[in-house]
Design a protein around this motif. Sequence first.
Motif, PDB file in Angstrom:
ATOM      1  N   SER A 100       9.477 -12.055  -4.791  1.00 45.55           N
ATOM      2  CA  SER A 100       9.203 -13.099  -3.801  1.00 45.55           C
ATOM      3  C   SER A 100       9.944 -12.856  -2.486  1.00 45.55           C
ATOM      4  CB  SER A 100       9.593 -14.468  -4.373  1.00 45.55           C
ATOM      5  OG  SER A 100      10.956 -14.417  -4.750  1.00 45.55           O
ATOM      6  N   LYS A 101      10.732 -11.760  -2.430  1.00 44.12           N
ATOM      7  CA  LYS A 101      11.487 -11.482  -1.194  1.00 44.12           C
ATOM      8  C   LYS A 101      10.947 -10.234  -0.497  1.00 44.12           C
ATOM      9  CE  LYS A 101      16.029 -13.205  -2.540  1.00 44.12           C
ATOM     10  NZ  LYS A 101      16.579 -12.660  -3.795  1.00 44.12           N
ATOM     11  N   PRO A 102      11.144 -10.143   0.812  1.00 47.13           N
ATOM     12  CA  PRO A 102      10.764  -8.893   1.499  1.00 47.13           C
ATOM     13  C   PRO A 102      11.568  -7.728   0.918  1.00 47.13           C
ATOM     14  CG  PRO A 102      11.341 -10.619   3.074  1.00 47.13           C
ATOM     15  CD  PRO A 102      11.712 -11.125   1.742  1.00 47.13           C
ATOM     16  N   GLU A 103      10.914  -6.573   0.809  1.00 41.87           N
ATOM     17  CA  GLU A 103      11.595  -5.423   0.217  1.00 41.87           C
ATOM     18  C   GLU A 103      11.306  -4.174   1.039  1.00 41.87           C
ATOM     19  OE1 GLU A 103      11.753  -5.166  -4.419  1.00 41.87           O
ATOM     20  OE2 GLU A 103       9.776  -5.863  -3.761  1.00 41.87           O
ATOM     21  N   PHE A 104      12.242  -3.222   0.945  1.00 44.64           N
ATOM     22  CA  PHE A 104      11.983  -1.905   1.541  1.00 44.64           C
ATOM     23  C   PHE A 104      11.737  -0.937   0.411  1.00 44.64           C
ATOM     24  CE2 PHE A 104      14.310  -4.189   4.731  1.00 44.64           C
ATOM     25  CZ  PHE A 104      13.482  -4.006   5.824  1.00 44.64           C
ATOM     26  N   LEU A 105      10.677  -0.176   0.523  1.00 45.66           N
ATOM     27  CA  LEU A 105      10.249   0.642  -0.622  1.00 45.66           C
ATOM     28  C   LEU A 105       9.928   2.060  -0.179  1.00 45.66           C
ATOM     29  CD1 LEU A 105       7.847  -2.042  -2.071  1.00 45.66           C
ATOM     30  CD2 LEU A 105      10.015  -1.339  -3.116  1.00 45.66           C
ATOM     31  N   GLN A 106       9.883   2.884  -1.189  1.00 43.51           N
ATOM     32  CA  GLN A 106       9.567   4.306  -0.967  1.00 43.51           C
ATOM     33  C   GLN A 106       8.472   4.642  -1.976  1.00 43.51           C
ATOM     34  OE1 GLN A 106      12.553   6.215   0.566  1.00 43.51           O
ATOM     35  NE2 GLN A 106      11.154   7.901   1.056  1.00 43.51           N
ATOM     36  N   ALA A 107       7.428   5.303  -1.498  1.00 41.26           N
ATOM     37  CA  ALA A 107       6.362   5.670  -2.439  1.00 41.26           C
ATOM     38  C   ALA A 107       6.878   6.719  -3.414  1.00 41.26           C
ATOM     39  CB  ALA A 107       5.160   6.199  -1.678  1.00 41.26           C
ATOM     40  N   GLY A 116       8.366   2.314   3.560  1.00 41.11           N
ATOM     41  CA  GLY A 116       8.015   1.129   4.339  1.00 41.11           C
ATOM     42  C   GLY A 116       8.481  -0.137   3.690  1.00 41.11           C
ATOM     43  N   THR A 117       7.750  -1.249   3.955  1.00 40.37           N
ATOM     44  CA  THR A 117       8.208  -2.554   3.485  1.00 40.37           C
ATOM     45  C   THR A 117       7.065  -3.325   2.822  1.00 40.37           C
ATOM     46  OG1 THR A 117       9.415  -4.514   4.165  1.00 40.37           O
ATOM     47  CG2 THR A 117       7.740  -3.741   5.665  1.00 40.37           C
ATOM     48  N   ARG A 118       7.468  -4.294   2.070  1.00 35.48           N
ATOM     49  CA  ARG A 118       6.463  -5.198   1.484  1.00 35.48           C
ATOM     50  C   ARG A 118       7.007  -6.609   1.614  1.00 35.48           C
ATOM     51  NH1 ARG A 118       4.150  -3.769  -4.177  1.00 35.48           N
ATOM     52  NH2 ARG A 118       6.200  -4.254  -4.977  1.00 35.48           N
ATOM     53  N   ILE A 119       6.172  -7.474   2.264  1.00 36.91           N
ATOM     54  CA  ILE A 119       6.625  -8.874   2.357  1.00 36.91           C
ATOM     55  C   ILE A 119       5.568  -9.787   1.725  1.00 36.91           C
ATOM     56  CG2 ILE A 119       7.990  -8.452   4.466  1.00 36.91           C
ATOM     57  CD1 ILE A 119       5.762  -9.867   6.028  1.00 36.91           C
ATOM     58  N   PRO A 120       5.980 -10.863   1.088  1.00 34.01           N
ATOM     59  CA  PRO A 120       5.016 -11.794   0.499  1.00 34.01           C
ATOM     60  C   PRO A 120       4.522 -12.789   1.554  1.00 34.01           C
ATOM     61  CG  PRO A 120       7.244 -12.409  -0.124  1.00 34.01           C
ATOM     62  CD  PRO A 120       7.360 -11.238   0.783  1.00 34.01           C
ATOM     63  N   ARG A 121       3.334 -13.282   1.388  1.00 36.42           N
ATOM     64  CA  ARG A 121       2.803 -14.319   2.296  1.00 36.42           C
ATOM     65  C   ARG A 121       2.090 -15.321   1.394  1.00 36.42           C
ATOM     66  NH1 ARG A 121      -0.667 -15.176   6.976  1.00 36.42           N
ATOM     67  NH2 ARG A 121      -0.583 -17.450   6.956  1.00 36.42           N
ATOM     68  N   THR A 122       2.497 -16.576   1.471  1.00 35.81           N
ATOM     69  CA  THR A 122       1.928 -17.579   0.570  1.00 35.81           C
ATOM     70  C   THR A 122       1.168 -18.610   1.374  1.00 35.81           C
ATOM     71  OG1 THR A 122       3.793 -17.260  -0.904  1.00 35.81           O
ATOM     72  CG2 THR A 122       2.489 -19.230  -1.268  1.00 35.81           C
ATOM     73  N   GLU A 123       0.017 -18.952   0.890  1.00 35.15           N
ATOM     74  CA  GLU A 123      -0.799 -20.001   1.535  1.00 35.15           C
ATOM     75  C   GLU A 123      -1.293 -20.876   0.385  1.00 35.15           C
ATOM     76  OE1 GLU A 123      -1.682 -21.386   5.165  1.00 35.15           O
ATOM     77  OE2 GLU A 123      -1.229 -19.228   5.028  1.00 35.15           O
ATOM     78  N   GLY A 124      -0.831 -22.128   0.319  1.00 34.19           N
ATOM     79  CA  GLY A 124      -1.166 -22.990  -0.827  1.00 34.19           C
ATOM     80  C   GLY A 124      -0.563 -22.385  -2.077  1.00 34.19           C
ATOM     81  N   ASP A 125      -1.373 -22.161  -3.113  1.00 34.45           N
ATOM     82  CA  ASP A 125      -0.811 -21.496  -4.289  1.00 34.45           C
ATOM     83  C   ASP A 125      -1.308 -20.067  -4.380  1.00 34.45           C
ATOM     84  OD1 ASP A 125      -3.092 -23.005  -4.518  1.00 34.45           O
ATOM     85  OD2 ASP A 125      -3.040 -23.055  -6.710  1.00 34.45           O
ATOM     86  N   HIS A 126      -1.795 -19.532  -3.252  1.00 30.57           N
ATOM     87  CA  HIS A 126      -2.196 -18.123  -3.204  1.00 30.57           C
ATOM     88  C   HIS A 126      -1.116 -17.298  -2.533  1.00 30.57           C
ATOM     89  CE1 HIS A 126      -6.319 -18.509  -4.640  1.00 30.57           C
ATOM     90  NE2 HIS A 126      -6.416 -19.631  -3.924  1.00 30.57           N
ATOM     91  N   THR A 127      -0.745 -16.222  -3.158  1.00 30.63           N
ATOM     92  CA  THR A 127       0.228 -15.318  -2.554  1.00 30.63           C
ATOM     93  C   THR A 127      -0.383 -13.931  -2.418  1.00 30.63           C
ATOM     94  OG1 THR A 127       2.044 -16.533  -3.559  1.00 30.63           O
ATOM     95  CG2 THR A 127       2.550 -14.320  -2.772  1.00 30.63           C
ATOM     96  N   VAL A 128      -0.238 -13.369  -1.226  1.00 30.65           N
ATOM     97  CA  VAL A 128      -0.616 -11.955  -1.035  1.00 30.65           C
ATOM     98  C   VAL A 128       0.615 -11.188  -0.548  1.00 30.65           C
ATOM     99  CG1 VAL A 128      -3.057 -12.329  -0.580  1.00 30.65           C
ATOM    100  CG2 VAL A 128      -1.394 -12.460   1.304  1.00 30.65           C
ATOM    101  N   TYR A 129       0.549  -9.881  -0.683  1.00 27.92           N
ATOM    102  CA  TYR A 129       1.675  -9.043  -0.263  1.00 27.92           C
ATOM    103  C   TYR A 129       1.216  -8.085   0.818  1.00 27.92           C
ATOM    104  CZ  TYR A 129       3.915 -10.987  -4.337  1.00 27.92           C
ATOM    105  OH  TYR A 129       4.445 -11.856  -5.227  1.00 27.92           O
ATOM    106  N   ILE A 130       1.943  -8.069   1.885  1.00 27.55           N
ATOM    107  CA  ILE A 130       1.578  -7.178   2.990  1.00 27.55           C
ATOM    108  C   ILE A 130       2.477  -5.952   2.926  1.00 27.55           C
ATOM    109  CG2 ILE A 130       1.464  -6.955   5.501  1.00 27.55           C
ATOM    110  CD1 ILE A 130       1.353 -10.225   5.236  1.00 27.55           C
ATOM    111  N   GLU A 131       1.868  -4.823   2.786  1.00 30.12           N
ATOM    112  CA  GLU A 131       2.623  -3.564   2.718  1.00 30.12           C
ATOM    113  C   GLU A 131       2.368  -2.766   3.991  1.00 30.12           C
ATOM    114  OE1 GLU A 131       2.566  -2.716  -2.068  1.00 30.12           O
ATOM    115  OE2 GLU A 131       1.065  -1.735  -0.808  1.00 30.12           O
ATOM    116  N   VAL A 132       3.434  -2.319   4.612  1.00 32.84           N
ATOM    117  CA  VAL A 132       3.298  -1.443   5.781  1.00 32.84           C
ATOM    118  C   VAL A 132       4.207  -0.238   5.535  1.00 32.84           C
ATOM    119  CG1 VAL A 132       3.661  -1.178   8.250  1.00 32.84           C
ATOM    120  CG2 VAL A 132       2.881  -3.352   7.352  1.00 32.84           C
ATOM    121  N   ALA A 133       3.707   0.942   5.841  1.00 30.28           N
ATOM    122  CA  ALA A 133       4.551   2.125   5.623  1.00 30.28           C
ATOM    123  C   ALA A 133       4.318   3.145   6.716  1.00 30.28           C
ATOM    124  CB  ALA A 133       4.250   2.733   4.254  1.00 30.28           C
ATOM    125  N   GLU A 134       5.274   4.000   6.821  1.00 31.38           N
ATOM    126  CA  GLU A 134       5.172   5.071   7.814  1.00 31.38           C
ATOM    127  C   GLU A 134       5.235   6.384   7.060  1.00 31.38           C
ATOM    128  OE1 GLU A 134       8.291   4.974  10.685  1.00 31.38           O
ATOM    129  OE2 GLU A 134       7.539   6.703  11.782  1.00 31.38           O
TER     130      GLU A 134
END
Length: 461
Positions: A100-107, A116-134
């Motif tokens: 449930s927390k933003p994280e820094f990750l390595q493939a 890159g990073t992965r952050i959660p985004r919650t809207e109502g009871d739906h949660t998606v995860y946004i992953e961005v990497a370089e």
Amino acid sequence: MHVVAVGTIALFVPLSLYLLLVAETSSLHREAMREQADRIASHLVTTGGRWRLDLPKDMRDLYSEALGRYIYAVVGDDGTVLFSSRYAAQAIFPDAPFTSKPEFLQAEPPHSNISGTRIPRTEGDHTVYIEVAENLSHRDVLIDDIVSNFIPRVAWITLPILLLLLGVETHVVRRVFRPVQEASERARQISPRRTDIRLSLQDIPSEIAPLVVAVNEALDRLEQGFRVQREFTADAAHELRTPITILRTRIDTLVDDRVAEPLRRDLETMTRVVTQLLEMAEVENMALGDSERADLLAVAADVIAFLVPLAIAEGRSIALSGVEEPVWVAGHAEVIGRAFRNLIENAIRHTPAGTVVEVIVEADGTVHVCDEGPGIADAEREFLFRRFWRRDRKRSGGAGLGLSIVRRIMELSGGSVTVANRTDGGACFTLRFRVVPAAADQDGAAVVQAAERDDGAAPAS
Ligand SMILES: Nc1ncnc2c1ncn2[C@@H]1O[C@H](COP(=O)(O)OP(=O)(O)O)[C@@H](O)[C@H]1O
Ligand SMILES: [Mg+2]
């Protein structure tokens, strides 16, 4: 130690700079990733329970296949990919568990250069995860170059800089310690004869100044101690004069000459010893002013005139030769006269009856006193000028102080005394004085400082 310290710093500074640089680039990278994820999150909206992503053109360009540097994916909590920058449409970090927390990750390998990073985004009871990497293999060339070239291209510069620092510091230390060096030179001149020398505080580093002050104070105490000791000798000799005078009067009242005569001779020896002790103490405590000068020829003539009766009484004679004009030298006439008297008295005592004691005054400030006696054996030469040294204690008329008085007087006058044997036997004492320009006014030039005694101890000469 300094070189070791500089060497260590030369290694440590570039290494720590390199590590800092690496840490800084990685933190820049994380910040950029986090920012991009936040921006994507801001374009993510829900309409009727469905997620929609509308990226503006500049952002679409950023994630284009052509650029190939950044990628993103929006992943549902079941692992399905909702949106992504890649045709393949898969999660960037498929193996990392969702949190449930933003994280820094390595493939995972073989794509381990994707970070890159992965952050959660919650809207109502739906949660998606946004992953961005370089893709770090496509990273900014400039940063990459800086990091990888840092050690070979940049870090070496610290070495010459530190070497320069070492040179500068060596110079500074030398400079700071030069006055200490000078003080050491001065300290080297201190001896029982030169107790008046003090170390200069000028330019001495403040850390060392207390030592210099303490040394100077110690020298003050030593000088005081020396003075007390010298004064004791003078006082003791002085105190002996009265009993000697009384003794002489008593002997004079003796009727029997067979008793009185040897006593009188003993008393004479005693008087000479006491006189020499006093004379010694006097020249020890004496310091001559720089402006004092004396005419060697006049002094020699005076002393000889005084000693001739004694010489003749003993069947010897004294000859004065050499220059005929005054020879002006540094020193005090009366004191120089004492040196002459001591040498001539010795010569009279050692030269055989019927021979001549020669006194030669030369224009270069040299005076020779030569006799036709036994001369000085080589082995004796080093003892000769020591106090109380006599070759033959029975024969010697004094305490063995005469020649040490001569040496002290020569020291005072800035000259020297040496002894050699004549080729035909007999000793030749040579006094060398410092010649000075002829005196403009001879009056008032003589200033005898230090513990002067007005007891008239020195016999008139
Ligand atoms: N001209 C000389 N020839 C030979 N020996 C000498 C001569 N002058 C001094 N000496 C030796 O040096 C010794 C020390 O001389 P000095 O210091 O004048 O003491 P003193 O005259 O009291 O003996 C003398 O005892 C003597 O043995
Ligand atoms: Mg003598």
